[in-house]
Design a protein around this motif. Structure first.
Motif, PDB file in Angstrom:
ATOM      1  N   ARG A  30     -27.864 -37.153  -9.412  1.00 43.65           N
ATOM      2  CA  ARG A  30     -27.411 -37.568 -10.743  1.00 43.65           C
ATOM      3  C   ARG A  30     -26.395 -36.612 -11.369  1.00 43.65           C
ATOM      4  O   ARG A  30     -25.990 -36.783 -12.509  1.00 43.65           O
ATOM      5  CB  ARG A  30     -28.619 -37.719 -11.673  1.00 43.65           C
ATOM      6  N   GLY A  31     -26.007 -35.584 -10.641  1.00 45.53           N
ATOM      7  CA  GLY A  31     -25.012 -34.661 -11.173  1.00 45.53           C
ATOM      8  C   GLY A  31     -25.510 -33.845 -12.347  1.00 45.53           C
ATOM      9  O   GLY A  31     -24.731 -33.397 -13.202  1.00 45.53           O
ATOM     10  N   SER A  32     -26.824 -33.591 -12.399  1.00 48.09           N
ATOM     11  CA  SER A  32     -27.419 -32.907 -13.550  1.00 48.09           C
ATOM     12  C   SER A  32     -27.050 -31.439 -13.642  1.00 48.09           C
ATOM     13  O   SER A  32     -27.249 -30.817 -14.689  1.00 48.09           O
ATOM     14  CB  SER A  32     -28.951 -33.041 -13.496  1.00 48.09           C
ATOM     15  N   GLN A  33     -26.519 -30.895 -12.570  1.00 46.36           N
ATOM     16  CA  GLN A  33     -26.170 -29.474 -12.586  1.00 46.36           C
ATOM     17  C   GLN A  33     -25.070 -29.166 -13.605  1.00 46.36           C
ATOM     18  O   GLN A  33     -24.869 -28.016 -13.991  1.00 46.36           O
ATOM     19  CB  GLN A  33     -25.718 -29.036 -11.187  1.00 46.36           C
ATOM     20  N   ARG A  34     -24.392 -30.183 -14.091  1.00 45.41           N
ATOM     21  CA  ARG A  34     -23.334 -29.975 -15.096  1.00 45.41           C
ATOM     22  C   ARG A  34     -23.909 -29.604 -16.456  1.00 45.41           C
ATOM     23  O   ARG A  34     -23.188 -29.096 -17.320  1.00 45.41           O
ATOM     24  CB  ARG A  34     -22.508 -31.262 -15.247  1.00 45.41           C
ATOM     25  N   ALA A  88     -21.714 -36.000  -8.789  1.00 45.65           N
ATOM     26  CA  ALA A  88     -22.868 -35.823  -7.900  1.00 45.65           C
ATOM     27  C   ALA A  88     -22.468 -35.991  -6.438  1.00 45.65           C
ATOM     28  O   ALA A  88     -22.865 -35.195  -5.579  1.00 45.65           O
ATOM     29  CB  ALA A  88     -23.957 -36.832  -8.279  1.00 45.65           C
ATOM     30  N   ASP A  89     -21.669 -37.019  -6.139  1.00 53.08           N
ATOM     31  CA  ASP A  89     -21.207 -37.218  -4.761  1.00 53.08           C
ATOM     32  C   ASP A  89     -20.206 -36.149  -4.351  1.00 53.08           C
ATOM     33  O   ASP A  89     -20.238 -35.637  -3.229  1.00 53.08           O
ATOM     34  CB  ASP A  89     -20.565 -38.601  -4.619  1.00 53.08           C
ATOM     35  N   VAL A 102     -25.290 -38.893 -14.484  1.00 52.16           N
ATOM     36  CA  VAL A 102     -25.851 -39.062 -15.825  1.00 52.16           C
ATOM     37  C   VAL A 102     -24.902 -38.368 -16.807  1.00 52.16           C
ATOM     38  O   VAL A 102     -24.041 -37.580 -16.415  1.00 52.16           O
ATOM     39  CB  VAL A 102     -27.269 -38.475 -15.937  1.00 52.16           C
ATOM     40  N   TRP A 103     -25.103 -38.655 -18.083  1.00 52.57           N
ATOM     41  CA  TRP A 103     -24.175 -38.145 -19.094  1.00 52.57           C
ATOM     42  C   TRP A 103     -24.885 -37.327 -20.167  1.00 52.57           C
ATOM     43  O   TRP A 103     -24.310 -37.031 -21.221  1.00 52.57           O
ATOM     44  CB  TRP A 103     -23.416 -39.310 -19.728  1.00 52.57           C
ATOM     45  N   THR A 104     -26.101 -36.951 -19.883  1.00 50.53           N
ATOM     46  CA  THR A 104     -26.863 -36.136 -20.825  1.00 50.53           C
ATOM     47  C   THR A 104     -27.910 -35.367 -20.034  1.00 50.53           C
ATOM     48  O   THR A 104     -28.307 -35.808 -18.945  1.00 50.53           O
ATOM     49  CB  THR A 104     -27.538 -37.026 -21.886  1.00 50.53           C
TER      50      THR A 104
END
Length: 727
Positions: free
Chosen positions: A113-117, A151-152, A179-181
C-alpha cells in the motif's frame, strides 16, 4: 516456526488502538474509537473515482521502467552521493524495509500500500535516510504518473538493484495500489519511546522473552532485530532467538531467514562514520524548510562516507556492488571480534583480514576499509541450525541464489494477495503454496440449474441457520490486510479449518456432507465453495420471505475448490478465529474487550461501521449465534429476517443489568421480568453514540425493507471479499 500468540493467546494487540485516546475521545478515553473502521475513506484519494489501476499498470511500458531504474542506479547525485557510484544497496534496503513490516498474525504491514511514505514508518529510526531513496525515485514516479504506484515502484526498484548487480530475479508482480493517509489501524507496539529496551515497563515482552502478539519486530522503530544485539548488547546466540521469532512471524523458515539475511547484506553498507548527536530530527519532526527530509546533519558534511544511518559503519562484503558469495566467505572463514563504530555502535570486525578481502572505500577507491557484521549476521555463524544452512549456501552459490530470489519474492509479494491479483509480464508461472492457490473453476450454471439447487437446499434436513452459519464461517476468515482467507477454495472443509473450534466441527461436517450429497444427486458441476455460499444466500432469501419480503441475494459463480495438497495447513493456523462478535462468540477472556475484538475483526473484513451494525442485527435474529446461544437474540421470531434486534435494543421499556464482565440481563421495566440476555457486543451498539445512530436508523418503522436490503448488501460484500476476479 514459532507461535504468533503472545500473552494469554490474545488475538489482537494489548492496549488496543480501538480505544486509545485520540483528539476525538481524549475527554472520554473509555469510549469506543471507531476510527479504524473509517480507514482509507475514498475521499482522501486525489484519483478520479473511475480510475482503474490494473488497467493503467497493464498499459505501462514495464521494460522502459525497468531500464530507467537500472540507469538510475549509477546516476549519483551530489546531494546524496551513491556509495561506490551505485544506489543498489540503498534501493534494496528501501524495498526490504517497505515489505519487512509484514507480520502473519493479522496480515498487516508489508509493501502493498505504499505506507512507508507516511508516519510513523517514514520516521522510524530503522528507516533512517530512506527518505533520500524515495526522493531519488521521484523523477521516475513523476515520469510514469498514476500508472505506477509508489508501492510497486519501491519493490521494482529493489529488484532492479539486484539485477543491475548481477542477480537474476525470480519475478515481479505489480498490483499494489497506494493509500493516501497513514494506516492508523496497524498497531506497532505500546512503547512511548523509540528503541525502548525490554527491561522497560512498556516493553513488548513478557515471561522469559515472549514477544507480544501480533508484533514481529523486537523494538518500537525497528523492522526486525537490533543490529547491535538484544537491547543493544552483543550476544549472537540471544540474537539468533530474536531473529528466528521475528522471521517466523513474517512467514519465513530458517532457510529463508538465512538466505534473506545473507542476500540483503551481500551488497551495500552500513553508515556510522560520524557523530550521531549532530543529526537533526526525523522527517515528521523536521523544520518546514527541510521539506520532508529528516536526519540531516547541518553541522558537518553528513553525506557519502560521512553519512550516519544505523550507526554501524562499513560494508559486509569485499565487493558491495555485485552479487557473489563473498558474504559467506568472510563470515565463515574469519574470526570476528566486537568493536565500536565511529558513531559508537557495536559491530563485529574480522581478525587479521587479508588485504585482498578488504573492500575499497565507498568514495575513495585508493583506500581500503574493514568489512563488518551485525550481531544478526554473527547469529548465522554461531546458531547451530543457521550455521548448517550458511555452510550449504557457501558450498553451493547457485542454490543460495535460488533460495534467496524465491524468499525475496515471497517477502515482497506476501501481502499482495492471491496470484490472480498479480500484474505484469514478469509474474512467475509457478504456483507457490504460500499464495494459497485455488484451482480455476470454469463451470457456470444456468438459472434453471441454480433453481434446482436452491429447491434441494430448502428441502434438505439442514436448517436455514446452519447453512447461513457455514457460509459465514467460510467467508469470515478473509482479511483485507494481506488478502488471505475467504470463501473461495472451500477450505473450511479441509484441515486445519474443519477442526477449528469456532467452526463447530460436528455441525460443519453435517452441513458439508449434505451439500456434497446435493451435488451428487443433481450431478451438478457447481463447486463446493459456490454451493456453500449459494446455500447461505438461499436461506437468507427464505428468512426474508417469512418476514414478508421477496428478495434475491446476488450470487456470483466462479469459486474453485482447493485441495489438501495445495493448502499449507501451518500457515492457515493464524487465520483461526478466536472470537466472532457477529456470532456472539469468545473463545476465552482476553486483555481487550469483546467490542474491541469486534472492531479488529470488522476492520480486517473491510467493513464499515454501518455494515458491521446491520450484519450483527441480522445475524442475531437469524439464529446464527455460536452453539445456539440466545445472547442478543432480541426477537420472538428466530429465523425470520426482521429489524427486531434494533427495535428492542432501542426500546426504553427495557433496562440493562450487568451480571458479569460480558453478560447482561435485559429486564422489562414494567414488571421486572427477564426478557433477554446480551453481551458487550450487543449493548455497545446501543451505548456508543455513532453505533446507536445506525441502530435507530434501522429500528424505524419506515426502514424495515431498507434494513433487509442493507443486510443483504453487507452479506454479499463478505461473501465476495476474496473474489478479485469480480473487480
Amino acid at each position: 516456526m514459532t507461535s504468533s500468540q503472545g500473552k494469554g493467546g490474545c488475538p489482537v494487540m494489548h492496549g488496543s488502538n480501538t480505544n486509545q485516546q485520540s483528539k476525538q475521545n481524549q475527554w472520554w478515553p473509555k469510549s469506543l474509537n471507531l476510527e479504524i473502521l473509517h480507514q482509507h475513506d475514498s475521499k482522501t484519494s486525489p484519483l478520479p473515482k473511475d480510475f482503474n489501476y490494473k488497467q493503467a499498470f497493464n498499459n505501462l511500458d514495464l521494460a522502459a521502467v525497468k531500464q530507467d531504474l537500472k540507469d538510475l542506479m549509477t546516476q549519483s547525485q551530489s546531494w546524496w552521493p551513491a556509495d561506490w557510484g551505485h544506489y543498489g544497496g540503498l534501493m534494496i534496503r528501501l524495498a526490504w524495509h517497505s515489505a519487512g513490516t509484514y507480520r502473519i498474525a493479522d496480515g498487516r504491514g508489508g509493501a502493498s500500500r505504499g505506507s512507508q511514505r507516511f508516519a510513523p514508518l517514514n520516521s522510524w529510526p530503522d528507516n533512517g535516510n530512506l527518505d533520500k531513496a524515495r526522493r531519488l525515485l521521484w523523477p521516475i514516479k513523476k515520469r510514469y504518473g498514476d500508472a505506477l504506484s509508489w508501492a510497486d515502484l519501491i519493490i521494482l526498484a529493489g529488484n532492479m538493484a539486484y539485477e543491475s548487480m548481477g542477480l537474476k530475479m525470480f519475478g515481479f508482480a505489480g498490483g499494489r495500489e497506494d493509500v493516501w493517509t497513514p494506516e492508523i489501524d496497524t498497531y506497532w507496539g505500546a512503547e512511548k519511546e523509540w528503541l525502548a529496551t525490554s527491561d522497560k515497563e512498556n516493553s513488548r515482552y513478557s515471561g522469559e522473552r515472549d514477544l507480544d502478539n501480533p508484533l514481529a519486530a523486537v523494538m518500537m522503530g525497528l523492522i526486525y532485530v537490533n543490529p547491535e544485539g538484544v537491547d543493544g548488547k552483543p550476544d549472537p546466540i540471544k540474537t539468533a532467538h530474536d531473529v528466528r521469532i521475528t522471521f517466523a512471524r513474517m512467514a519465513m523458515n530458517d532457510e529463508e531467514t538465512v538466505a534473506l539475511t545473507a542476500g540483503g547484506h551481500t551488497v551495500g553498507k552500513c553508515h556510522g562514520n560520524g557523530d550521531a548527536s549532530q543529526l537533526g530530527p526525523e522527517p515528521e519532526a523536521g523544520e518546514l524548510e527541510d521539506q520532508g527530509f529528516g536526519w540531516l546533519n547541518k553541522q558537518q558534511r553528513g553525506i557519502g562516507s560521512d553519512a550516519i544511518t544505523s550507526g554501524l559503519e562499513g560494508p559486509w562484503t569485499t565487493n558491495p556492488t555485485q552479487w557473489d558469495n563473498g558474504y559467506f566467505h568472510l563470515l565463515l572463514n574469519y574470526d570476528w571480534w566486537i568493536q565500536k563504530s565511529p558513531a559508537g555502535a557495536w559491530q563485529w570486525q574480522p581478525v587479521n583480514i587479508k588485504p585482498e578481502d578488504m573492500p575499497v572505500d565507498a568514495e575513495d577507491a585508493n583506500k581500503r576499509c574493514t568489512p563488518i557484521m551485525t550481531d544478526a549476521d554473527m547469529a548465522l555463524k554461531f546458531d547451530p541450525e543457521y550455521r548448517k544452512i550458511a555452510e550449504r549456501f557457501y558450498q553451493d552459490p547457485s542454490y543460495f541464489a535460488e533460495v534467496f530470489t524465491r524468499a525475496w519474492f515471497k517477502l515482497t509479494h506476501r501481502d499482495l494477495g492471491p496470484k490472480t491479483r498479480y500484474l505484469g509480464a514478469d509474474v512467475p508461472a509457478e504456483d507457490l503454496i504460500w499464495q494459497d492457490p485455488v484451482p480455476h473453476n470454469p463451470n457456470r450454471l444456468d438459472l434453471s440449474e441454480l433453481s434446482q439447487l436452491k429447491q434441494a437446499i430448502l428441502a434438505s434436513d439442514i436448517s436455514p441457520s446452519e447453512y447461513i452459519i457455514t457460509a459465514w464461517d467460510s467467508a469470515r476468515t478473509y482479511r483485507g490486510s494481506d488478502r488471505r482467507g475467504g470463501a473461495n477454495g472451500a477450505r473450511i472443509q479441509l484441515a486445519p479449518q474443519n477442526n477449528w473450534q469456532g467452526n463447530e466441527p460436528e455441525q460443519l461436517h453435517k452441513v458439508v456432507s449434505a451439500l456434497k450429497s446435493i451435488q451428487q444427486q443433481l450431478n451438478s458441476s457447481i463447486s463446493l465453495a459456490d454451493l456453500i455460499v449459494l446455500a447461505g444466500n438461499t436461506a437468507i432469501e427464505q428468512a426474508a420471505k417469512l418476514g414478508g419480503f421477496n428478495i434475491e441475494v446476488p450470487f456470483a459463480q466462479g469459486r474453485g475448490d482447493a485441495t489438501q495438497a495445495n493448502t499449507d495447513e501451518h500457515s492457515f493456523d493464524v487465520l483461526e478465529p478466536l472470537h466472532d462478535g457477529f456470532r456472539n462468540w469468545l473463545k476465552a477472556d482476553y486483555h481487550v474487550t469483546a467490542e474491541e475484538l469486534l472492531l479488529e475483526r470488522s476492520q480486517l473484513m473491510q467493513l464499515t461501521a454501518a455494515e458491521m451494525t446491520v450484519l450483527i442485527g441480522g445475524m442475531r435474529v437469524l439464529g446464527t449465534n455460536y452453539a445456539g446461544s440466545k445472547h442478543g437474540v432480541f426477537t420472538d421470531n428466530i429465523g425470520v429476517l426482521t429489524n427486531d434486534f434494533f427495535v428492542n435494543l432501542t426500546d426504553m421499556n427495557y433496562s440493562w443489568q450487568p451480571i458479569s464482565n460480558n453478560l447482561y440481563h435485559i429486564v422489562n421495566r414494567n414488571n421486572g421480568e427477564l426478557q433477554w440476555s446480551a453481551t458487550r457486543v450487543d449493548l455497545v451498539l446501543g451505548s456508543n453514540a455513532i453505533l446507536r445512530s445506525y441502530c435507530e436508523h434501522y429500528a424505524q418503522d419506515t426502514n424495515k425493507e431498507k434494513f433487509i436490503h442493507d443486510f443483504v448488501s453487507a452479506w454479499v460484500k463478505v461473501m465476495n471479499a476474496d473474489r478479485f476476479d469480480l473487480e
